[in-house]
Design an enzyme around this catalytic site. Structure first.
Site, short mmCIF file in Angstrom:
data_model
loop_
_atom_site.label_atom_id
_atom_site.label_comp_id
_atom_site.label_asym_id
_atom_site.label_seq_id
_atom_site.Cartn_x
_atom_site.Cartn_y
_atom_site.Cartn_z
N GLN A 1 46.82 -4.11 24.02
CA GLN A 1 46.35 -5.34 24.86
C GLN A 1 46.41 -6.37 24.73
OE1 GLN A 1 43.63 -3.78 27.24
NE2 GLN A 1 42.98 -4.69 29.19
N ARG B 1 43.74 5.84 31.41
CA ARG B 1 42.91 5.60 29.68
C ARG B 1 42.34 4.04 30.94
NH1 ARG B 1 43.67 1.36 26.24
NH2 ARG B 1 43.07 2.31 23.94
N SER C 1 45.49 0.20 19.17
CA SER C 1 44.45 0.52 20.07
C SER C 1 45.88 0.84 21.51
CB SER C 1 43.64 -0.25 20.22
OG SER C 1 43.31 0.36 21.39
N LEU C 2 46.17 1.09 22.56
CA LEU C 2 47.05 1.31 23.15
C LEU C 2 47.97 1.16 22.58
CD1 LEU C 2 48.03 1.20 26.33
CD2 LEU C 2 48.03 -1.30 25.72
N GLN D 1 40.02 7.80 19.69
CA GLN D 1 40.49 6.40 19.51
C GLN D 1 39.15 5.76 20.51
OE1 GLN D 1 42.69 4.18 21.75
NE2 GLN D 1 44.43 4.57 19.80
N HIS E 1 36.55 0.09 22.03
CA HIS E 1 35.75 0.68 20.88
C HIS E 1 34.57 0.64 20.49
CE1 HIS E 1 40.16 1.27 20.17
NE2 HIS E 1 41.10 -0.31 20.63
#
Length: 291
Positions: A9, A113, A88-89, A244, A195
């Site tokens: 992102q 998500r 991440s993503l 995650q 996170h």
């Protein structure tokens, strides 16, 4: 060895993916399929929408995923990864690229998500802050010593960490870190405390969706954010993907491990060049490129 890396992102921009759509019949078919799966015309927002609309988590995450996975798909036989990783993503894009997940399953998981994260942000408001110029251990100690919820969330490169948690705790940690000599400790314009433990409701919601999807044997290992190590076992990949959302993104450690395992050329697939910049800061010896 070729390491393909996929952004997260923040890499979005208006017009993203338009060139792919216009120049490749395969890309057009995948984008059209995505509109059907999502139930709205994400391509319209990506290609010619308003920046504010593209910034919404429910749009941003699928948009970046689509740009990355479709770009990898149209590379055809020239796409020969020896290892993959995503920030991440971007880990979802990496798992489609190395054939662990199908394009359709990956897109549906990313959409779920995004929605789960948005709900968690609304229920547990929080924020993130970038911290520059300090050792990891100093940042970790400041977070541990600050009352409330604040944790190290993204290990982006040496001297660049992002912390995440409750607004008051993040602000307090930033003051401590400035006193400790941080070049910068500033709040980021994000929708929530990604996170961090504040994402637990999203993790629980996403876990059911992840468990319902088939994870196949990958064509090459994925270096996952949670472990920063090469994973090829589908069950382990699934477990790490579930963990995650509330665990830190160990990007520095992932790239260092990829290099130790033979990664010599890092090719970023998707919008932007953020990851190329981070790889250069982690190790100036390796090659970086855009696909």
């Amino acid at each position: 060895m070729n390491a393909y890396i996929f952004p997260g992102q923040g890499a979005q921009f208006i017009g993203m993916g338009k060139e792919l759509y216009d120049s490749s019949a395969e890309a057009k078919s995948l984008f059209d399929k995505a509109n059907e799966i999502l139930g709205f015309e994400i391509t319209k927002i990506m290609f010619e929408g308003e920046a504010e609309e593209l910034k919404q988590t429910r749009v941003t995450q699928p948009a970046i995923f689509l740009h990355s996975t479709i770009q990898a798909a149209v590379l055809g036989d020239s796409f020969q990864p020896d290892m993959v990783a995503g920030h991440s993503l971007g880990e979802f894009s990496a798992l489609v690229a190395n054939k662990t997940l199908s394009f359709e399953d990956g897109l549906q998981l990313v959409s779920k998500r995004a929605q789960a994260m948005q709900k968690a942000c609304d229920a547990n408001p929080g924020t993130m802050a970038a911290v520059l110029g300090l050792e990891d251990a100093v940042v970790e100690k400041a977070c541990a010593d600050t009352p409330g919820v604040v944790v190290a969330a993204n290990y982006n490169c040496p001297g660049q960490l992002v912390i995440s948690g409750e607004l008051s705790a993040v602000e307090a940690a930033c003051e401590v870190l400035k006193e400790a000599g941080a070049k910068r400790a500033l709040l980021l314009p994000v929708g929530g405390a990604f996170h961090s433990p504040l994402m637990e409701p999203a993790r629980e919601e996403l876990e059911a969706a992840i468990r319902a999807v088939n994870f196949s044997n990958p064509v090459c290992p994925v270096y996952q954010n949670v472990t920063a190590s090469a994973i090829s076992d589908p069950e382990q990949i699934q477990q790490n993907l579930i963990a995650q959302l509330t665990a830190p993104v160990r990007w520095t450690q992932s790239v260092q491990q990829m290099i130790a395992d033979g990664g010599a050329s890092f090719i970023e697939v998707g919008p932007g060049k953020v990851l190329q910049g981070l790889v250069r800061k982690i190790n100036r010896e390796v090659e970086v490129a855009q696909s």
